[in-house]
Design a protein around this motif. Structure first.
Motif, mmCIF file in Angstrom:
data_model
loop_
_atom_site.group_PDB
_atom_site.id
_atom_site.type_symbol
_atom_site.label_atom_id
_atom_site.label_comp_id
_atom_site.label_asym_id
_atom_site.label_seq_id
_atom_site.Cartn_x
_atom_site.Cartn_y
_atom_site.Cartn_z
ATOM 1 N N ALA A 49 0.713 -1.301 -0.167
ATOM 2 C CA ALA A 49 0.098 -0.126 0.185
ATOM 3 C C ALA A 49 0.946 1.952 0.103
ATOM 4 O O ALA A 49 1.782 1.470 0.649
ATOM 5 C CB ALA A 49 -0.715 0.292 1.523
ATOM 6 N N THR A 50 0.615 2.311 -0.272
ATOM 7 C CA THR A 50 0.921 3.757 -0.367
ATOM 8 C C THR A 50 0.092 3.940 0.578
ATOM 9 O O THR A 50 -0.963 5.034 0.121
ATOM 10 C CB THR A 50 0.980 4.475 -2.322
ATOM 11 N N LEU A 51 0.914 5.183 1.007
ATOM 12 C CA LEU A 51 0.278 5.945 2.660
ATOM 13 C C LEU A 51 0.176 7.114 1.854
ATOM 14 O O LEU A 51 1.151 8.218 1.799
ATOM 15 C CB LEU A 51 0.341 5.307 4.073
ATOM 16 N N GLN A 52 -1.286 8.208 2.606
ATOM 17 C CA GLN A 52 -0.916 9.777 2.667
ATOM 18 C C GLN A 52 -1.846 9.739 4.507
ATOM 19 O O GLN A 52 -2.902 8.847 4.784
ATOM 20 C CB GLN A 52 -1.661 10.369 1.806
ATOM 21 N N VAL A 53 -0.998 10.343 5.258
ATOM 22 C CA VAL A 53 -1.472 10.768 6.121
ATOM 23 C C VAL A 53 -1.621 12.194 7.069
ATOM 24 O O VAL A 53 -0.393 12.218 6.634
ATOM 25 C CB VAL A 53 -0.446 9.447 7.513
ATOM 26 N N GLY A 54 -2.106 12.481 7.570
ATOM 27 C CA GLY A 54 -1.957 13.243 8.341
ATOM 28 C C GLY A 54 -1.180 13.854 9.748
ATOM 29 O O GLY A 54 -0.312 12.554 9.752
ATOM 30 N N LEU A 55 -1.250 14.129 10.717
ATOM 31 C CA LEU A 55 -0.415 14.967 11.677
ATOM 32 C C LEU A 55 -1.257 13.417 12.709
ATOM 33 O O LEU A 55 -2.455 14.169 13.085
ATOM 34 C CB LEU A 55 0.803 15.769 12.377
ATOM 35 N N LEU A 63 5.295 -0.975 1.568
ATOM 36 C CA LEU A 63 4.706 -0.130 2.283
ATOM 37 C C LEU A 63 5.577 1.532 0.852
ATOM 38 O O LEU A 63 6.828 1.523 0.454
ATOM 39 C CB LEU A 63 4.904 0.672 3.120
ATOM 40 N N GLY A 64 4.408 2.274 0.783
ATOM 41 C CA GLY A 64 5.196 3.531 0.121
ATOM 42 C C GLY A 64 4.263 5.191 0.686
ATOM 43 O O GLY A 64 3.379 4.348 1.173
ATOM 44 N N ILE A 65 5.099 5.987 0.322
ATOM 45 C CA ILE A 65 4.598 7.076 0.820
ATOM 46 C C ILE A 65 4.348 8.159 -0.127
ATOM 47 O O ILE A 65 4.830 8.396 -0.878
ATOM 48 C CB ILE A 65 5.115 8.031 2.608
ATOM 49 N N THR A 108 9.154 0.544 1.076
ATOM 50 C CA THR A 108 10.471 0.641 0.312
ATOM 51 C C THR A 108 10.028 1.245 -0.866
ATOM 52 O O THR A 108 10.733 1.519 -1.791
ATOM 53 C CB THR A 108 10.695 -1.084 -0.853
ATOM 54 N N ASN A 109 9.308 1.784 -1.167
ATOM 55 C CA ASN A 109 8.364 2.668 -1.953
ATOM 56 C C ASN A 109 8.165 1.911 -3.573
ATOM 57 O O ASN A 109 8.671 2.152 -4.619
ATOM 58 C CB ASN A 109 9.024 4.369 -2.386
ATOM 59 N N ALA A 110 8.160 0.348 -3.466
ATOM 60 C CA ALA A 110 9.215 -0.615 -4.412
ATOM 61 C C ALA A 110 7.668 -1.027 -5.178
ATOM 62 O O ALA A 110 7.385 -1.002 -6.126
ATOM 63 C CB ALA A 110 9.305 -1.810 -3.901
ATOM 64 N N ARG A 111 6.266 -0.983 -5.146
ATOM 65 C CA ARG A 111 5.137 -1.344 -5.371
ATOM 66 C C ARG A 111 3.622 0.257 -5.391
ATOM 67 O O ARG A 111 3.180 -0.012 -6.078
ATOM 68 C CB ARG A 111 4.285 -2.482 -5.035
ATOM 69 N N LYS A 112 4.532 1.159 -5.794
ATOM 70 C CA LYS A 112 3.599 2.007 -5.628
ATOM 71 C C LYS A 112 3.110 2.700 -7.111
ATOM 72 O O LYS A 112 1.699 3.219 -7.259
ATOM 73 C CB LYS A 112 4.955 3.848 -5.595
ATOM 74 N N GLY A 113 3.237 2.721 -8.472
ATOM 75 C CA GLY A 113 3.357 2.578 -9.558
ATOM 76 C C GLY A 113 3.432 3.809 -10.541
ATOM 77 O O GLY A 113 3.831 4.594 -11.261
ATOM 78 N N ARG A 145 11.064 5.773 -3.716
ATOM 79 C CA ARG A 145 11.119 7.657 -3.110
ATOM 80 C C ARG A 145 9.949 7.855 -2.254
ATOM 81 O O ARG A 145 8.720 7.522 -2.577
ATOM 82 C CB ARG A 145 11.571 8.467 -4.255
ATOM 83 N N SER A 146 9.765 8.210 -0.853
ATOM 84 C CA SER A 146 8.910 9.014 -0.401
ATOM 85 C C SER A 146 8.711 10.241 -1.163
ATOM 86 O O SER A 146 9.204 10.878 -1.239
ATOM 87 C CB SER A 146 9.238 8.743 1.147
ATOM 88 N N VAL A 147 8.119 10.755 -1.665
ATOM 89 C CA VAL A 147 6.769 12.151 -1.928
ATOM 90 C C VAL A 147 5.975 12.162 -0.491
ATOM 91 O O VAL A 147 5.140 12.012 -0.270
ATOM 92 C CB VAL A 147 6.431 11.771 -2.972
ATOM 93 N N ALA A 148 6.448 14.095 -0.258
ATOM 94 C CA ALA A 148 5.939 14.495 0.579
ATOM 95 C C ALA A 148 5.748 16.168 -0.119
ATOM 96 O O ALA A 148 6.889 16.969 -0.651
ATOM 97 C CB ALA A 148 6.109 14.311 1.639
#
Length: 396
Positions: A181-187, A204-206, A225-230, A235-238
């Protein structure tokens, strides 16, 4: 305008406040205010504008001095310009120049990317404690109209210790996150506690507007690992880093995390390519049909429309995605699962997905209004369920 939250250039903003009488009347557009730099008495020379009532903005809103833009985050500065306004002057906090003489925007790209493109003046403070991050945008020396040394360390947002209720909510949310899964989270407590429960997952991805220190825990566990994001593999992106020195040290010269502007972090074109996108957002209250108020509590503006509409809709469209709104079932003695919202519908019920409280999970996707009401009542505080049942029956 200036960088928000941890990206606020304190040397510049405090000087601006101290010297405000010399500038005449200024329109000030601010985001999340962690510093308390702006106060109601500064309305003698400032008109305050923002997209949110978070942090120090709450006092401005309570005093009736904050002009709010209730716009999804992805469209914020675009709609601002469309209405005939623009950002004239941008104040930024940058890291020390790199080997090429370029300046990293450090802790945030976020809204600053669009603001810099609009602005006729860019003033920067150089802070040796700001990480040199990989970002969508670096500044050339000739793009900076004035450069000053920083007099203050960058702001930090300390770890938020989850309450027992938040721990239970996080346990439910974590159960919705599969490997890859690729996650978007708040604080906040729920976000931190959720990420700490995911260290046993794989790949997992971010991809998130904001990331905090919990990202480091996830990375160090090997789960991130961000290996399966599409997209953005590896890379984590923020948009903005909101944490402590631990996060800043992790991000410094680290190609595994990249900061981008809102078109990339919140834009539909970028989000639609992410598979298994799990968007984890919060709300002040949610009604029995799934529409959520994330802006107003007890008549006070303290939240925002923010990025929730962007992220929740993207998670709906994502293959095996999960759009989550997580909240505690009560605030004091009041239920936060309600028959009718006491504030605006920041997220429409057509965008409602999975609502989570400490009492369980209500998956509203594909449900009729009657079934939605039944499921929402089941995750409300038990002592409020009977009244919610009566209100639901009266509404039918």
């Amino acid at each position: 305008m200036w960088g928000q939250a941890t990206a606020e250039p304190l040397t510049l903003t405090r000087a601006l406040v101290a010297q405000r009488a010399h500038f005449g009347r200024l329109n000030v557009f601010s985001g999340i205010d962690l510093s308390g730099t702006l106060r109601p008495e500064h309305a003698d020379h400032f008109r305050f504008m923002s997209y949110c009532g978070a942090g120090g903005n709450r006092a401005l809103a309570k005093a009736g001095l904050l002009d709010i833009f209730p716009t999804p985050y992805s469209l914020l500065l675009r709609d601002f310009a469309r209405a005939g306004s623009r950002i004239d002057v941008v104040l930024v906090q940058v890291a020390q120049a790199d080997e090429d003489g370029m300046y990293s925007l450090g802790l945030a790209n976020d809204l600053l990317i669009a603001a810099i493109e609009q602005a006729r003046v860019v003033i920067a403070e150089v802070n040796p404690d700001v990480p040199r991050t990989y970002g969508e945008r670096r500044l050339r020396p000739d793009e900076i109209d004035a450069l000053v040394p920083a007099a203050f360390a960058p702001l930090e947002t300390p770890y938020s210790v989850p309450s027992p209720h938040e721990e239970r909510i996080a346990e439910h949310v974590a159960s919705l996150v599969d490997d890859g899964a690729t996650l978007q989270v708040g604080l906040g407590g729920v976000a931190e506690a959720t990420l700490k429960r995911l260290t046993d997952r794989k790949d997992l991805g971010i991809h998130s507007g904001i990331v905090g220190d919990a990202l480091v825990d996830l990375a160090e566990s090997g789960a991130l690992t961000n290996a399966r994001k599409g997209r953005d593999a590896g890379r984590s992106v923020a948009g903005i880093l909101m944490g402590t020195k631990r996060l800043y040290a992790y991000a410094d010269r680290n190609p595994d995390i990249v900061l981008r502007g809102t078109d990339e972090t919140h834009g539909a074109e970028a989000l639609r390519s992410i598979e298994r996108f799990v968007a984890i957002n919060s709300a002040i209250e949610v009604d029995l049909t799934g529409q959520a108020n994330s802006e107003v509590a007890n008549g006070d503006y303290l939240g925002a429309v923010g990025g929730a509409p962007d992220f929740l809709r993207a998670a709906h469209l994502s293959r095996r995605g999960v759009p989550v709104i997580a909240l505690r079932s009560t605030a004091g003695e009041r239920s936060r699962i309600v028959a009718s919202l006491s504030g605006p519908a920041s997220t429409a019920r057509c965008d409602a997905g999975v609502i989570v409280t400490e009492h369980g999970i209500a998956d509203l996707r594909g449900c009729s209004l009657t079934e939605r009401m039944r499921r929402m009542i089941a995750i409300a505080e038990p002592e409020h369920r009977e009244q919610l049942e009566r209100q639901a029956h009266a509404a039918r």
